[in-house]
Design a protein around this motif. Structure first.
Motif, mmCIF file in Angstrom:
data_model
loop_
_atom_site.group_PDB
_atom_site.id
_atom_site.type_symbol
_atom_site.label_atom_id
_atom_site.label_comp_id
_atom_site.label_asym_id
_atom_site.label_seq_id
_atom_site.Cartn_x
_atom_site.Cartn_y
_atom_site.Cartn_z
ATOM 1 N N GLU A 86 10.242 38.331 27.993
ATOM 2 C CA GLU A 86 10.028 39.187 29.161
ATOM 3 C C GLU A 86 8.526 39.309 29.401
ATOM 4 O O GLU A 86 7.718 39.073 28.495
ATOM 5 N N THR A 129 14.623 47.327 38.070
ATOM 6 C CA THR A 129 13.793 46.873 36.957
ATOM 7 C C THR A 129 13.569 48.023 35.986
ATOM 8 O O THR A 129 13.740 49.195 36.334
ATOM 9 N N GLY A 163 11.142 44.016 32.985
ATOM 10 C CA GLY A 163 12.057 42.988 33.459
ATOM 11 C C GLY A 163 13.229 43.599 34.188
ATOM 12 O O GLY A 163 13.318 44.829 34.348
ATOM 13 N N ARG A 195 18.865 43.034 31.705
ATOM 14 C CA ARG A 195 18.527 42.353 30.443
ATOM 15 C C ARG A 195 18.047 43.315 29.366
ATOM 16 O O ARG A 195 17.649 42.880 28.276
ATOM 17 N N ARG A 219 12.492 37.127 37.255
ATOM 18 C CA ARG A 219 11.418 37.863 36.599
ATOM 19 C C ARG A 219 10.606 38.636 37.633
ATOM 20 O O ARG A 219 10.742 38.424 38.844
ATOM 21 N N GLN A 264 11.614 33.249 32.212
ATOM 22 C CA GLN A 264 12.885 33.596 32.837
ATOM 23 C C GLN A 264 12.883 33.190 34.320
ATOM 24 O O GLN A 264 11.859 33.273 35.000
ATOM 25 N N SER A 268 6.875 35.508 31.270
ATOM 26 C CA SER A 268 8.025 34.913 30.590
ATOM 27 C C SER A 268 8.436 33.638 31.323
ATOM 28 O O SER A 268 7.914 33.323 32.392
ATOM 29 N N CYS A 285 5.778 38.249 23.988
ATOM 30 C CA CYS A 285 6.470 37.576 25.086
ATOM 31 C C CYS A 285 7.443 36.530 24.543
ATOM 32 O O CYS A 285 8.573 36.402 25.033
ATOM 33 N N THR A 330 10.516 38.388 23.079
ATOM 34 C CA THR A 330 11.376 39.104 24.028
ATOM 35 C C THR A 330 11.765 38.268 25.243
ATOM 36 O O THR A 330 12.756 38.569 25.904
#
Length: 257
Positions: free
Chosen positions: A98, A199, A221, A225, A123, A120, A118, A93, A96
């Motif tokens: 993610e 996704t 994700g 991305r 997400r 982010q 993550s 994690c 990445t």
């Protein structure tokens, strides 16, 4: 819930801290008529959950059966897999950024048994314990691909593919069979918008000490991305992490000494 099921579970609870019990013991402790207790005990005995011990004509007692040991071992292995995999998932994690999932198979469903989130802003919102049909999502699909042919045939015969609402989910046996062939050929699974729109998920197999695929490691994700060099790096890191978890579980990768 079915009352007979609840009563059967009440009987099993009596064995916590108690090695063996007679029919009379069970009947008295649960304030249950003997015929009812005997019927439930007989059903549990027939499935190996209880075992009858006949000491004499008038002394018949019951103990927990080996079926519970078998089920307990399965739970223990799953918990051990989670415990071993978690630090590797945390590392993946961080590399990445993610969400990372660990997925196992339970009958005809994939179950998400662990997750590392993550940081982010955009997400996926998933949860531990989530269940999915085996042909939906990279993690479940990978697990289905590595089952024996009898299991796959049974799944294809009993599942209702039209119930899946996401537009990119497979809805025919032909599609699924082709997808499973590709997964085995490539050694990993990819999903595009199968569980959530826009996704992507990438999964690699986790093997136990016997070489059997016991779980799938998935990174998921937003699709935006996962393109270009970043997408390639995520895939490579997921593969390496799945192999590292497998080695930690006792699997010997070819070339290792």
């Amino acid at each position: 819930m079915n009352q007979s099921v609840l009563k059967a579970l009440d009987i099993l609870d009596l064995f916590i801290g108690q090695h063996d019990l007679s029919l009379s013991d069970i009947s008295k402790k649960l304030d249950m008529p003997k015929p009812t207790a005997y019927r439930l005990i007989s059903a549990l005995e027939s499935r190996g959950v209880l075992s009858k011990q006949k000491h004499s004509e008038h002394d018949i007692r019951y103990t927990l059966g080996l079926k519970l040991l078998e089920l307990g071992n399965i739970v223990s292995e799953e918990l051990e897999t989670r415990k071993i995999a978690y630090p590797y998932m945390e590392s993946l994690c961080k590399k990445t950024n993610e969400v990372v999932h660990l997925v196992i198979i339970d009958q005809f469903e994939g179950v998400y048994i662990e997750k590392v989130e993550s940081n982010q802003t955009l997400r996926l919102h998933t949860r531990v314990g989530k269940r999915s049909p085996l042909h939906v999502g990279s993690g479940p699909k990978l697990l289905l691909a590595y089952q024996d042919q009898a299991f796959i045939d049974a799944y294809l015969e009993t599942s209702h593919f039209s119930e899946v609402t996401e537009p990119f989910s497979m809805t025919t046996k032909t599609e699924i069979k082709k997808e499973l062939e590709d997964i085995l050929l490539n050694g990993y699974a990819v999903s595009h918008g199968e569980q959530d729109a826009e996704t992507i998920g990438i999964s690699y197999p986790v093997r136990d000490h016997t070489g059997q695929v016991c779980a799938s490691l998935a990174v998921s994700g937003p699709t935006i991305r996962f393109f270009g060099e970043r997408g390639q790096r995520i895939q490579e890191e997921t593969k390496k992490t799945a192999e590292a978890i497998s080695q930690a579980l006792g699997f010997k990768i070819k070339g290792d000494t």
